[in-house]
Design an enzyme around this catalytic site. Sequence first.
Site, PDB file in Angstrom:
ATOM      1  CD  GLU A 139       4.725 -12.853   3.964  1.00 43.54           C
ATOM      2  OE1 GLU A 139       4.020 -13.847   3.139  1.00 43.54           O
ATOM      3  OE2 GLU A 139       5.930 -12.462   3.719  1.00 43.54           O
ATOM      4  CD  GLU A 176       5.639  -9.355  -0.493  1.00 48.49           C
ATOM      5  OE1 GLU A 176       6.156  -9.738   0.616  1.00 48.49           O
ATOM      6  OE2 GLU A 176       4.610  -8.451  -0.378  1.00 48.49           O
TER       7      GLU A 176
END
Length: 702
Positions: free
Chosen positions: A135, A156
Amino acid sequence: MSTDTDFTALFPDEVVTNAHTRLVDAPGLGGKLALVTIDNGHDHTKPSTFGPGGLVALDRALDEAFAAEPAAIAVTGKPFVFAVGADLSGIGHLTKREHAHRIAQTGHDVFRRLTESSIPTFAFVNGAALGGGLELALSCHYRTVSDNVGAIAFPECFLGLFPGWGGTQLLPNLIGADQAVTVILENALNQNKMLKSGKATEMGIFDVELESPDFLEESVRWATRVVNGQQSVRRPEIDRGRAWDEAIHRARQLVASKTHGASPAVDKAVELIELARNNDLDEGYAAETEALADALMSDELRAGLYAFDLTQKRAKKPAGAPDKSLARDVNKVGVVGAGLMAGQLALLFARRLEVPVVLTDIDQERIDKGVAYVHGEIDKLAEKGRLSQDGVNRLKGLVTGSLDKATFADADFVIEAVFEEMSVKQQVFGELEQHVSPETVLATNTSSLSISEMASTLSHPERVVGFHFFNPVAVLPLLEIVRGKGTDDATLATAFAVGKKLKKSCVLVADAPAFVVNRLLTRFLGEVIASVDEGTPFEVADRALDPLGLPMSPMVLLQLVGPAIAQHVNETMHAAYPDRFGISENLQRFVEAGKTAVWTTDEAGNQIVDPEVAELWKQGDAPLSEEQVRDRALRALAEEARIMLDENVVLEAADLDLCMILGAGWPFWLGGITPYLDRSGYSELVNGRRFLEPGVASVATG
């Protein structure tokens, strides 16, 4: 951003990742390049992560970078690692949603500085980029990647979370919704699949892939050309209409099939990817922040982190294992049996131990077939580019066959993989004992039989140990190491050492019928089959466990295990515990009829019960609902798990969970099984107490 100590105190055990800014001369740039290096001060075995302290450090480094008014800003990592995301170790300390919200918001605030910078920003991804690390890279305007990076992913959803620092918004708007679904959902839910640099660049996650030896220098040169307008960077036009619709439809189908609604955060990931269609970072980041705060305070995530911790720590330091200094060297391995399982074992031992492996069986034809199978699998590895020709020749030379058990005289470790019958296995070990040394480890791959009884007729029962693999051997990481009554520490230590070299996660198990995984699976599957015997439609019984999000339904599990094997294990369990493990006459008829599956398909391709199965299965007239079948199965699991702990089959509930995660593929968001039984109330309902203390695999109050 505030840097008060209260924020950094949220993660008291954080290994803080520092960020250092230095100004670099870049010929032709027309100014300095501010290079921010992320580094937690450890080598690559402890990758850099972002907790509150790490975010504060990065924020300060960016202050320095912007204050220098450079021509460009770039972020890179320490050797072999860019960054691998949030510091998950501190999540368990969070007891208030406001704290979770602050962490979610801070990640966005810090990373977004790179996105909204008027100065061109670059990510020089020199190593592993996972989760929040990816990210961070996506938050930059441009990205380079080294050609030797093999771990790029959003893991995730595998843990029962979602990318919450911009990933669900930035990635779809960079590479399109369909590819984003692949990276965020599909790869994560398929055993946390990683991307390599080449594939990630091909997908458009990175703008250019550069060679590793001078990666940083080449990245600076490339960035200089971009800033000067000499290098154009093309981005695809994103289809926000039909293609996005189709991607979301695929995502919903994928998630439904993988989780059955059991992981709320994974469902939320789909919603957030749909929201990204608007390409409004204010709206998207606000939604991510709120959703991430909720997820961080969920029991499902805490169970997922507990499961992750088990696989990363407990699995690598098996509880109860003897001192490794007691292990003997293994320089030659014997495999008794030459069937499919024996062949898989021979290949694994040869590849990992790189020692001679000899197969034997009752006739030369079987031996030749077994050796040919192993050699064929070696050729397949070469075809996939995983072995050189030299490697092929070497491995094939290590695997041979012999009818003469005297060939095993100098073997240090012999494992049997013959028919699952006590008398047969005792005969095999009795014959072996005439040829091998008293210290040769005799291992059995039995799935349910007593190790102690198997060793009872031998002169040296102390060197017999259970070495129970799961099928397929090359894929499933669990190895149940079973200590018989007479197994000595040297034998056990050797077994653990060999298991580690085989790259398996070993769990010490007592010599109890069916050990751990098969015992729990047999108990809950037995209750489901009993409900069908009593009159519950197959379709209803097979859907009953869907809310747990298990990797497969009960009837599919029965097909995978093999009905004959399942029935054999059940007979072993019935003999040991007749009050809890019943015998299904219907399943016996099913096996005798040679049937392997309950389900078949009709002409239209719809799944239906095989008419022959429906005819032979004599059902009662007391059907149950899905909820009643599920209740029955979960009560049975709670009871059996508690009995197993009381019997000291394993040391702790954590070992039961580790076994179910690694041996049966049960999802992280269950935490194995005991956290789910705790949070669903079955532990206290059945046993009067929880398996785990509140706050372990659940949100602590405070």
